[in-house]
Scaffold this motif. Structure first.
Motif, PDB file in Angstrom:
ATOM      1  N   LEU B 168       0.833  -1.209   0.000  1.00 55.33           N
ATOM      2  CA  LEU B 168       0.000   0.000   0.000  1.00 55.33           C
ATOM      3  C   LEU B 168       0.866   1.257   0.000  1.00 55.33           C
ATOM      4  O   LEU B 168       0.528   2.248  -0.627  1.00 55.33           O
ATOM      5  N   HIS B 187      -5.916   1.877   0.727  1.00 59.21           N
ATOM      6  CA  HIS B 187      -6.216   0.816  -0.233  1.00 59.21           C
ATOM      7  C   HIS B 187      -6.494   1.385  -1.612  1.00 59.21           C
ATOM      8  O   HIS B 187      -6.507   0.649  -2.603  1.00 59.21           O
ATOM      9  N   LYS B 215      -0.330  -4.864   2.625  1.00 61.39           N
ATOM     10  CA  LYS B 215      -1.765  -5.184   2.623  1.00 61.39           C
ATOM     11  C   LYS B 215      -1.960  -6.581   3.199  1.00 61.39           C
ATOM     12  O   LYS B 215      -1.300  -7.522   2.765  1.00 61.39           O
TER      13      LYS B 215
END
Lengths: 478, 478
Positions: B168, B187, B215
């Protein structure tokens, strides 16, 4: 003959008379976007039919110092595809490049022209018992090349990713007219710097996407849709975590809607029935999908029970048919139209960590209330992506001429709140022109230098998409 | 004092004596990679503890024209992290930067130092009931910063993507010593050119990854592992499509192994039992995982039945316990060691469209047989990614000095076959030095210009990772 007349004559020779539009009346639909915005008139609109024709037009522009802008379905929301108001640009429309080039079901991939309408792409995938996951409101008119150039998002990102994660290969006409062929249908390819990633999200400033190899999945054979009433934004966030943990990777959409969203939807589509007897503060529209013999309805019922037990669900409607699921989705879609019916309003597209969503909405609402007590905040969006559209409907009595200044103040306040959570001022819409000032304000000197350096590697004369994302180069007017 | 002595003195001042290694004996473990390869000796090995210390070292090198190379766990297979043999480089080891900076289970994200060992990252995620999906043989020693720099792959890519899809945010020390902070835990973030994507896979040539936001997913609560015997590579490919269609998105791994793989595994790990009574030509090791109440064993049993019905499965072993699943995975892992025990061999890492895998293996096998009739081809890999390791065990009697030329001929033949399917000569290992010639041979003049242009934007003096991916700049020897 002027410089411009020469160009039009050259384009006509390259594309035929049918491929070049110069009459202002005929240009009308190329100079106004989905939201009604317009800026300037183009030097010409050209409509190539092949990658080679795109390359020929771009090559001519490159040799003659003519600015150009690629145009897809005109559904972007940041004014990136509108022709410029200062320097006349050639609008290069991909609308005649709509071939499905091929589909390989064993490789779960399909090759398409850049001008294919997203809905046609999705339909072609379905005909081969496959699925192309990108789903967004504009899918009936947006083009896949535009989706790629803007790295489009939508409602299924939490499961399938943004456009970036759905592209295996690209074909791009570079700003000097050369064709870059990266149309590989490979699920894994790790050779040096991945140029593909640069074109994705570059909003047409580094090249024009004329073709793509897209990643498909098997077509979902079953889906379960539910509209759940939840007590708060914070409960919606906790419900999201619960859903991820109870439903494996079968969750496709998880949309937050406050009560006002439902009311706006009913204003825009009075035939829609309110599925609840009571007015709850927030709702979550969620969808599970699966291929194969998975007990999806059992999963959903279990989730609902667990949600009530954890006090994050107050009430719920489970769609018992495809038609009923369509009705629930129609609420989500009509709500966007409902905002338009209320007149001009402020739209934002921000993201924060999922865990900060509730606090962000709370703070943003308070800031708006402090600045404009009778404005209505409507915060909805994609919980799984931390992506909220915190929009503001101004008081009905606000004079039209006062709106721009009000929206600027409100947007600034909302962005400052988002900064506080280390969020993004553009989660899925991109930068274009509309977000440019806010974008640049938040960059370091080094970041600006790197972005300008990358642009210069691809387009040293700044002829393609000039002024989008980054400021246009200074140039003498032509 | 020489230029080099000055540098060592400066590093010692910046990092303390403990942070700088100059004795050749102590440098030994930094100059030899996992596969035993070595090239040159470094100017010094430095071991910063913080991002600021990395920045200080890099800044010094930048100001003084000293070459540098970042080093992670030394498990790469393309000689990218080995210090150069011509220009003395400073090896910047991240081994002392191993902090888990934070974990946010509601946001499904965690922030880590670049030097964290992958296995530690996975463990920390699990402690929070989450899961970091990257899984590969070297996970006990590879570092997350190296995984990012090389865009690592592994066995779970078909479900979770490569490293690129698991990041991310990033923190990177640029070649001039500036810290680029892109540690956002978002995200979705769609602001202009995504610099993060450039660092991913750039193999340390554009900057040094000192931190990342990763993530996560929910931790799988159940898994089902099976080793299936299949009649052919083509059947394995058809079984893959069937599995995707019957098991929704719950398939985590799908590994092809010919019979020879099992034999090599048993040579390396004689305690492993052959799970089959018969010697079948090919095998598929597959794994389904899920969170929540999904009937995973029912899915797997149904798949096995359908596979037999479609005649793509001959026989199968379903693991009935975690221990038994571990035994099946041990075959996959020991097989790599088994190849090493057979001595020097040719390793490749290619990809083609999934639908071309069977034909590619067939053609490559025929080409190898034509060039070296008694060599053994062992083609295994990740079917869902179209990623094969087509390796070659040379005849035992081949003199050591004849091997490099033989491997070169065989590799060239295999790559030509891969080219015929528009495949990649490096699916997951990257380019480094080992694949550079084959990589450059396949680039157009424009592609070389774009790659060199990008490198020059970040590192105009070519001081960082020089000679990896692209040829090093000409420079006067220091």
């Amino acid at each position: 003959m002027t410089h411009h007349d020469d160009a039009v004559a050259a384009f006509t020779q390259l594309l035929g008379a049918n491929g070049v539009i110069t009459a202002a009346a005929d240009q009308e639909r190329y100079v106004r976007d989905w939201a009604g915005a317009r800026l300037g008139m183009p030097l010409a609109v050209v409509r190539p039919r092949t990658t080679e024709e795109v390359a020929a037009v771009v090559g001519y522009c490159h040799r003659n110092g003519i600015c150009m802008v690629a145009q897809g379905g005109h559904t972007g929301l940041v004014k990136g595809a509108l022709p410029d108001s200062r320097t006349p640009e050639v609008v290069i429309s991909l609308e005649r490049m709509t071939r499905i080039r091929g589909l390989d079901p064993l490789n779960f991939s399909m090759a398409v022209d850049g001008g294919c309408i997203l809905e046609e792409v999705k339909r072609a995938a379905e005909e081969a018992d496959c699925f192309f996951p990108l789903s967004l409101g504009a899918q009936g008119s947006c083009q896949i090349g535009g989706n790629i150039a803007t790295n489009a998002g939508g409602v299924n990102v939490l499961r399938y990713g943004m456009m970036r994660e759905l592209v295996l290969g690209l074909e791009v006409v570079l700003p000097d007219g050369e064709i870059w062929s990266g149309m590989k249908a490979l699920h894994k390819d790790n050779r040096g710097y991945d140029l593909k990633q640069l074109f994705l999200g570059s909003e047409g400033t580094l090249g024009i996407v004329t073709g793509a190899v897209l990643k498909l999945t098997p077509r979902p054979e079953q889906s379960q849709t539910a509209l759940l009433a939840v007590p708060s934004v914070e409960a919606a966030v906790r419900l999201y975590a619960l859903t991820r943990r109870r439903c494996s990777d079968l969750l496709s959409a998880f949309e937050l809607m406050p009560r006002l969203c439902l009311e706006l939807a009913f204003e825009a589509a009075p035939q829609l029935a309110d599925p609840f007897d009571e007015a709850y503060p927030y709702h979550v529209l969620l969808e599970l999908t699966a291929t194969g013999p998975v007990d999806l309805s059992g999963l959903l019922e279990g989730l609902l029970e667990a949600g009530m037990e954890h006090e994050v669900v107050l009430d719920g409607v489970l769609a018992s048919s495809v038609a009923q699921a369509g009705q629930l989705w129609a609420i989500r879609e009509s709500m966007v139209e409902g905002q338009l019916l209320r007149g001009e309003h402020l739209r934002t597209d921000v993201s924060v960590p999922i865990s900060s969503i509730a606090e962000c909405v709370e703070q943003a609402t308070a800031e708006v209330a402090a600045l404009s007590p009778t404005s209505q905040v409507i915060a909805y969006g994609h919980i799984g992506d931390g992506n909220l559209h915190i929009n503001v409907l101004p008081p009905a009595e606000t004079p039209a001429e006062a709106l721009p200044a009000l929206f600027e103040r409100l947007e600034r306040a909302i962005f400052t709140v988002v900064d506080g959570f280390d969020g993004s001022i553009s989660a899925e819409h991109g930068i274009g022109r509309s977000k440019q000032a806010a974008f640049l304000d938040r960059l370091t000197v080094t970041e600006r230098r790197l972005l300008a350096g990358i642009k210069a590697v691809f387009d040293p004369d700044d002829l393609m998409g000039a002024g989008r994302i980054q400021p246009a180069s200074e140039r003498s007017s032509s």
